[in-house]
Design an enzyme around this catalytic site. Structure first.
Site, PDB file in Angstrom:
ATOM      1  N   SER A 330      23.247  24.316   3.582  1.00 53.76           N
ATOM      2  CA  SER A 330      24.709  24.197   3.161  1.00 53.76           C
ATOM      3  C   SER A 330      24.596  26.412   1.921  1.00 53.76           C
ATOM      4  O   SER A 330      25.304  26.336   1.280  1.00 53.76           O
ATOM      5  CB  SER A 330      24.804  23.452   1.815  1.00 53.76           C
ATOM      6  N   ASP A 354      39.431  15.779   1.724  1.00 52.74           N
ATOM      7  CA  ASP A 354      38.544  15.628   1.883  1.00 52.74           C
ATOM      8  C   ASP A 354      38.063  14.246   2.047  1.00 52.74           C
ATOM      9  O   ASP A 354      37.718  13.819   0.747  1.00 52.74           O
ATOM     10  CB  ASP A 354      36.721  16.064   0.853  1.00 52.74           C
TER      11      ASP A 354
END
Length: 648
Positions: A330, A354
């Site tokens: 990430s 999401d």
């Protein structure tokens, strides 16, 4: 019986005598002519040759090793110096039986098999006649005394004091500064004629780190002396001497205090920390843990010590900062967000829902988010702050691998940074062409989705991640990282690789998101950023080590320690005027927010809050050079001479 009388024939006798005299005279004249010719040949025709041979028997050329350049940190602290060491050497030409001499020495001092092996290797290498070959370094005073008492039995044995490299900080800078070691057969065989001439009489050369990359600068120039010797090759006097030229000194960007903070923060964990000066690209700290003592290698490491280092599961000889390649995970999300905005694939207001996974059309596979329940409605800001995988799955699919590859390459991903250290490994920022060439396979949409969260084929070293976040902190100015700040006081200018052009509003948006990672109530690294007197920016990451099936959960307890996720962090501070950028990797640390981010916070605090004042650094450095150079000069003459998961 009547006797017959014989009368002398004087005429015949005279002729016989005259013939004999003439023959003798001719013989004498002939021998005299030969003698005169030989004398003429020796004294006139071949005078130069025989005079040279005579001088060679009487005069020897001895090389004088130069003082190796010193290495200092940013504040003038000595990191690599030269110390006198007593060396036991043999001159093979003066020894009738080398094996017997070595056996005799073994009864007097400690000489092990590795010393003997190294001696015979050096004996086979290129060397000048009557050049002494080291057998043992670092003799004690007691050992020197034993050799002195037995001098009459030790023709061809010498004890001298020579300067030997020493690293006062030991393991603290082993991977960055490196070490010098004995010149081996492979290195001798690769030398050209100029190098062979240059290293005659020199026994060590830079092996790794700065000692290797700056070898030509640190080494200097070899000197020589012509000495007159007696029949036993003992030096009577010096006829001529050309002094060596000492190597140039290096001052580094590295701060010893910051380096120690990084080592202490990592503790006994495996990993790496890299800190870069945002303004210059200077490397403030570069740590690979675990480390080792480079002094072990200078005069030849023992088999026992080397095997212990080589066979260790923690591989301390491996430089994780430059050679360790890890999925960036990430930590690439801020760069990916900037790419999406710059390429107009998304806007700052673009949102998706999401649910905890992402799914392609006509594909049953679910690409899971690290948070099983998802993050709800997310935009690029929230996706960075809370590290939504689903958002970046979607963004990567929309962008496509070609645009992702081209944009990431501008930050140095997939390439060497060009740092002034050897043995740096290239990262991997994949493209469809790369996959076709290396795996003979086409690029699939799933490859792109994994690339969006820094997984799949993507690999980067901690140094490359530090360079990436430095480029973000510089708003697109991509600097080449440099360890050396100056050579003999001459500053090395920063090197700009490229400038990434995009709208300032996009930089502002990414900066705010990275700031909220550290300071917002829902930021993944809020604990590491709490109670700070300054604002910082960052991004956490967790890189998967072993694959996990679709419907399985990550269970730390069920995995071996070395199979657990790696913890990563990249960031910079202070937010408004970045001074320092940091990348951290903790192998099997599991949590970027809980393990890696706190290490970066300590680095920020050390550099911004607890840094010692450096106004007098230049004066201090100059005085240190003078002090250590004086010490080196005093030691120059011989002292003794005897004969797919991404969290955070």
């Amino acid at each position: 019986m009547q006797e017959h009388q014989h009368f002398k024939n004087y005429h015949i006798e005279s002729r016989t005598f005259t013939g004999r005299v003439l023959l003798t005279s001719i013989l004498i004249l002939g021998l005299t002519a030969v003698l005169l010719y030989r004398y003429y040949s020796l004294q006139v025709i071949n005078h130069e040759d025989y005079a040279t041979q005579s001088d060679n028997n009487r005069i020897l050329v001895q090389t004088i090793s130069p003082q190796r350049g010193l290495i200092f940190d940013a504040d003038g602290k000595l990191l690599a110096d030269n110390r006198p060491s007593y060396i036991l050497s043999l001159v093979p030409e003066n020894i009738r039986n080398i094996d017997k001499t070595i056996e005799l020495l073994r009864t007097l001092v400690t000489v092990n098999d590795s010393h003997v092996d190294d001696f015979y290797k050096s004996l086979k290498a290129n060397r000048r006649p009557y050049q002494a070959i080291p057998l043992r370094f670092r003799l004690t005073e007691e050992e020197i005394a034993k050799i002195a008492v037995n001098e009459y039995r030790l023709d061809g044995v010498e004890v001298q004091a020579k300067l030997v490299r020493h690293y006062p900080a030991g393991a603290l800078f082993a991977h960055s500064i490196g070490y010098v070691g004995k010149i081996n057969d492979r290195e001798w065989n690769n030398f050209d004629e100029e190098q062979i001439k240059r290293y005659q009489g020199v026994h060590t050369i830079g092996k790794i780190g700065l000692e290797k990359s700056y070898e030509d600068i640190l080494f200097g120039e070899v000197g020589y002396r012509n000495v007159e010797v007696n029949a036993r090759i003992r030096v009577l006097r010096t006829l001529e001497q050309q002094n060596p030229i000492q190597g140039k000194d290096l001052q580094l960007h590295i701060d010893s205090y910051l380096q120690q903070v990084a080592v202490d923060a990592l503790g006994d964990r495996r990993g790496a920390v890299v800190a870069i000066d945002v303004e210059t690209g200077g490397v403030l700290s570069i740590v690979s843990s675990p480390s080792y003592d480079p002094n072990l290698f200078v005069t030849g490491i023992s088999h026992k010590n080397y095997n212990a280092l080589r066979n260790s599961l923690d591989i301390p000889l491996f430089d994780r900062a430059l050679q360790g390649r890890y999925p960036p995970a990430s930590t690439v999300k801020p760069m990916m967000g900037l790419a999406g905005l710059s390429e107009k694939v998304i806007s700052r207001s673009y949102k998706i829902f999401d649910p905890g996974y992402y799914q392609l059309e006509n594909d049953n596979r679910l690409y899971r988010d690290w948070k099983r329940t998802g993050h709800g409605i997310v935009n690029v800001h929230k996706a960075i702050v809370q590290s939504s995988d689903t958002f970046f799955y979607d963004l990567a699919f929309r962008m496509g691998v070609d645009r992702i590859h081209n944009f990431g390459s501008q930050f140095g991903l997939g390439e060497k940074t060009g740092i002034d250290l050897p043995s740096e490994r290239r990262g991997l920022w994949p493209s469809r062409e790369w996959k076709k060439q290396t795996q003979r396979l086409p690029w699939f949409p799933g490859d792109t989705i994994n690339l969006g969260i820094g997984q799949g084929y993507a690999l980067a070293t901690p140094l490359q991640l530090a360079t990436m976040v430095t480029t973000i902190a510089n708003r697109g100015k991509h600097l080449q990282p440099q360890v050396v700040k100056s050579v003999d006081g001459e500053l090395l200018p920063p090197k700009i690789i490229n400038q990434i052009e995009t709208d300032d509003r996009y930089w502002d948006h990414i900066f705010k998101a990275m700031k909220d990672v550290m300071h917002a109530s829902n930021g993944t690294a809020r604990r590491a950023g709490s109670k700070s007197s300054y604002l910082m920016a960052g991004k956490t990451g967790t890189a998967q080590v072993v694959g996990i099936k679709q419907n399985e959960k990550y269970d730390s307890e069920a995995l071996k320690e070395r199979h657990r996720d790696h913890a990563l962090f990249v960031g910079f501070a202070p937010l408004d005027n970045p001074k320092i950028a940091v990348s951290v990797i903790v192998e099997n640390g599991e949590s970027g927010s809980g393990t890696a981010a706190p290490i970066a916070r300590k680095m920020f605090d050390a550099h911004l809050l607890h840094k010692k004042p450096t106004q007098q650094t230049t004066v201090k450095l100059a005085s240190n050079i003078l002090k250590y150079r004086s010490a080196d000069s005093d030691s120059q003459s011989p002292l003794v001479e005897l004969g797919p998961r991404s969290a955070d």
